[in-house]
Write a protein that holds these residues in place. Structure first.
Motif, PDB file in Angstrom:
ATOM      1  N   PRO B  97      23.201 -29.037  19.610  1.00  0.00           N
ATOM      2  CA  PRO B  97      22.094 -28.078  19.439  1.00  0.00           C
ATOM      3  C   PRO B  97      20.961 -28.295  20.432  1.00  0.00           C
ATOM      4  CG  PRO B  97      22.682 -29.178  17.377  1.00  0.00           C
ATOM      5  CD  PRO B  97      23.347 -29.931  18.472  1.00  0.00           C
ATOM      6  N   PHE B 157      20.105 -24.070  14.555  1.00  0.00           N
ATOM      7  CA  PHE B 157      19.002 -23.726  15.465  1.00  0.00           C
ATOM      8  C   PHE B 157      17.776 -23.209  14.748  1.00  0.00           C
ATOM      9  CE2 PHE B 157      22.389 -23.964  18.439  1.00  0.00           C
ATOM     10  CZ  PHE B 157      21.773 -24.406  19.599  1.00  0.00           C
ATOM     11  N   VAL B 211      15.604 -18.596  19.173  1.00  0.00           N
ATOM     12  CA  VAL B 211      15.753 -20.022  19.391  1.00  0.00           C
ATOM     13  C   VAL B 211      14.509 -20.606  20.042  1.00  0.00           C
ATOM     14  CG1 VAL B 211      17.071 -21.724  20.681  1.00  0.00           C
ATOM     15  CG2 VAL B 211      18.244 -19.838  19.535  1.00  0.00           C
TER      16      VAL B 211
END
Lengths: 225, 225, 225, 225
Positions: B97, B157, B211
Motif C-alpha cells: 500500500p 488505502f 488516495v
DNA sequence: GATGAATGAGGATTCATTCAT
DNA sequence: TATGAATGAATCCTCATTCAT
C-alpha cells in the motif's frame, strides 16, 4: 400523441387514419410491455409471448406490428431515443463548450441519469449488442446514437485529438457511464443518490485533465476541492 | 465437485484417478467449449447441446459431469478464479500500500488485463448475474470474489472511509474496469494496447484524489502533468 | 447362501467358483437395491442408474449381471418367490383342507402378510404386469405363481367348481388380497394391525359361503338365503 | 381451468366462446388421446409427445392447453368425475339406506361398473397416486372423491362405527372394488359378465354382516360367531 | 386488426445401454 | 470383473412465428 380523434373523412384515407390511431396505441402498449419484460429478463430471455401477455394482447397481434423479436427492441430503442431527444436533445445540441467541466457534466449527466431512472429499459438497450448475433449492430440505435453524441461533445472540447483517440475516450467514458447507470438503477433512495454523485465524480476526474490540458489553459484545479 | 470418488479402499488417490483421467480431460474439454460458447452467445443463449457439440461429445456426456447449465458456468468461474489466484493471487495478496498509486494500479491491472485477454470467458463471468434469475448470486463466484478483492484493497488505502462509501467506490471502480476490459477485448493490436492504457488512466484518475487525500500527505501530484 | 467359502480347487472350476461367489454377492446387492428403488418409485420410474447407485456399484457392473431392466425385476421376483417357498412353501403344500376356513386362512394369510411386510417389493411385483408392455406376462413370476397357488388351494375346497369359475374366484380373491396388502403396507402400528384383521375378515366372508356350500354339508348359513 | 377468457367486454360468454370452440374440441381430443395412452401405458410411462401424436397435433399444441403432464391427468380425472356425477351422481346422492343391501349395491355398483367399462381410463385414475411423487395426492381427484363417497355411504349404514373403523372399511371396500373392476376390464363377453357378478357378490358378502349387525336387528347370521 | 390455435424445431435433461480401460 | 465414460434417442417443455377465423 396517443390521442388522434380521427375525424370521419371521405373514404380512402379515413380507414387508414383510424387504423393507425388504434395501431399506435397497440404499438405503444406493446413497447411498454416489452420494456418491462426486457428489464426483468433481458433481451435473450424475454419471450414474445411474455411481451404479448404483458401487453394484454395475443401473440398474433404482436406480430401484426412487429415482424420479429428484434424489431421490438429496435423500435423500443428508437422511441426511447426519440423521447430522449425530445426531452433533452435541445439542451444537448446547445451545449456550451466554454462551461466549466463540472457544470457541463451536470448538464449532460443529470438528464441522462434521470431519464434512465424513468426508463430503465433505456439502460438495457444502451448496452447494445454485447453479444454478436443478438441485436445486429446497425440496429442498435441507442448505443450507437449515444456513443456518437458523446464523441461529438468530446470533439468540441478536444479539437486536436486524433479521431481514434477521440473515439477511445468516448468509448471509455460511455462505458463507465453505462456501468454507473447500472449501479444507480440497482440501488434506491439515498444510496442511489450517492451513486449518482459518484458517477459524476468519476467522469469528471477522468475527463478533467483532458479538458484542462486541451483548449483553455485555465487555472482549473482539482475537482474535489 | 462433479466427482465424489468415495471408494472405500485404503489407497491414495492414485488408483481412482486413473479412471478419472479421461473424465478430467473431458471436463476440461467441456469447460473450454463452454467458455467459447459463453463468449460467443452469452450465458442465456448458450445451449448445453451447443457446448457438447463444441466439445465433440454427446449431450449425455456433458450431463455425466455437470448437473445442469448453471453448474457449468459455476465450475468454469471457479476454475478461472483458481487459475487467476494461482497465477496472480500471490501478487495480489502482497500488494504494497505504500506504493505510488500508478505503480500499484499497474501491479493490479496489468495482470488482470492480461488474464482477461487470455481468458475472455472471464470477462463474461465477471459481469455476474446482470439479470436476476440467471446465475444465482451466491454462485456468481467471479463477480463477487473480484469485487470483494477490490473492496479489500481499497480498504487498505482508505481506512477512514465508511463501509458504504468503500463499497460504492469499489463497485464504481470494478464496474469501470469491467467496461474497460470489454473495450479492450473488443479491439486488437495497437488499438487494444491503447485501450489498456486508457483504462489504467481512467482508474488512476478516479482513485488518485481519493488516495491522495487519505493516508499519506505526500507530495503526490496529478498523474498527467 | 451368500457365503460360499470357495476352497481353492485345482484349476478349471476354481475360478468360476470364486467368481460366482463374488457374483452372487453382487447380484444380491443389486437385487436388494432394486427392491428399494422399485418400492420407492415403481418399476417404470425406477432407473437402472438409480439401482446401481443404491447398490454402490457402477452401471456397467449392473449390466454384467442383468441384460436389462426387466431381467432385474424378473430375477427379484424369482428370488422373492424362492424365499417365500423356502420359508412358507412347506406349510402351503401341506394345507389341511379339513381345517375350518378361518384357521386355514390364518395359516395362509398370516405368513403372506408377514412376508410382505418384510419384503415390500414383493407386493410391488405381485401386482404383475398391470400395464401391457412393461413386464411381459410370462416373465411375471410372482403374480402368476401366487395366483396359481391360490387357484390350487381353492381347487381343493371346491372340487366341483368349473375351471373357469375357479379361476374367477381365485382372481377375485387374489385381487382383494393384493389390495388389502397395499393398505396394510400403507399404514403402521395398530392401524396396520387393524388392516390385517380386516383383510382376513374380508377374505373369510368372501370365501366362507363357497366353502361351506361345497364339501362339508355343515350347518353353514349363507347371507343371501 | 386451462382457459381464463378475461375479456373486458360486457357481453355474455357467447362471443368469447366462438374462438374457444376449436380449443374446446382440441382439449376434448387431447383428453381422449390421453385416456387411451394412460390406459395403454400407465401414467408414468405415458409421454406427452405420445398423447399429442395420438391426438394428431404437435407437442406445442398440447402445451397450449395443459401446463404439464400432471395437469392432463388432473383434468381428465375431473372431467370423468364430472361425467360420472352428471350421469349417476343423482342416484348416488339419493341412496335409500333402508334398501336391502343387495339392491343398494346394485344401485351403486352397476353404474360404476358400466361407467368404467365405457371409460377405462377412469379405472386407471381411480387407483390414485400409488407411487409417491407421481400424481400429488391433493390432485388425485378421482381416487379421493370416490373413496370419500364410499365412506359417506357406509357412514349412513354404520352410524355407530368409529371414524377410523369406517375409514378402514371404506378403504377395504374401495380397494376390492378397484381390483374387481380391473378384472372386469381385463375380460370380455360372458367372462366379463361373470366377473361383474362376482365383484358384487364379494362386496355383498363383505359388507353384509356389517350392515346386518348394525341398524336393523334382523336375524342376520355372521360367519365368525 | 385481433384472436387464439397451431406449429415444429430446439432446449435442458434423463436413461437404458454399451464400450474402453 | 469393475469402472465410469460415452452414447443418442427420448422426455418434458418453450418459443418464435404463422394461420385460420
Amino acid at each position: 400523441m396517443p390521442e388522434a380523434p380521427d375525424t370521419e373523412e371521405q373514404a380512402g384515407p379515413a380507414q387508414p387514419r383510424r387504423r393507425q390511431a388504434r395501431g399506435e396505441r397497440r404499438i405503444a402498449q406493446l413497447l411498454e410491455a416489452a420494456a418491462g419484460v426486457f428489464c426483468r429478463s433481458g433481451y435473450t430471455a424475454a419471450s414474445t409471448n411474455a411481451i404479448a401477455r404483458e401487453a394484454g394482447v395475443s401473440p398474433g397481434t404482436l406480430y401484426q406490428f412487429f415482424p420479429n423479436k428484434e424489431a421490438i427492441a429496435v423500435e423500443l430503442g428508437g422511441r426511447l431515443m426519440q423521447r430522449w431527444r425530445e426531452t433533452h436533445g435541445a439542451a444537448f445540441d446547445a451545449i456550451d463548450p466554454s462551461l466549466p467541466l463540472d457544470e457541463l457534466l451536470d448538464s449532460v449527466l443529470d438528464p441522462l441519469i434521470e431519464f434512465n431512472c424513468e426508463n430503465p429499459a433505456f439502460a438495457v438497450l444502451m448496452h447494445g449488442s454485447e453479444i454478436p448475433g443478438r441485436i445486429t449492430e446497425e440496429h442498435d440505435a441507442v448505443h450507437s446514437a449515444l456513443l456518437e453524441r458523446v464523441e461529438r461533445i468530446l470533439g468540441d472540447f478536444l479539437p486536436d485529438a486524433a479521431p481514434a483517440e477521440l473515439s477511445r475516450i468516448a468509448n471509455m467514458t460511455f462505458s463507465s457511464v453505462k456501468g454507473g447507470l447500472e449501479l444507480i438503477l440497482a440501488h434506491e433512495g439515498t444510496e442511489r443518490d450517492a451513486y449518482k454523485v459518484e458517477l459524476k465524480t468519476m467522469v469528471q476526474r477522468y475527463l478533467g485533465p483532458l479538458v484542462d490540458a486541451a483548449p483553455e489553459p485555465a487555472d482549473a484545479r482539482t475537482h474535489t476541492p
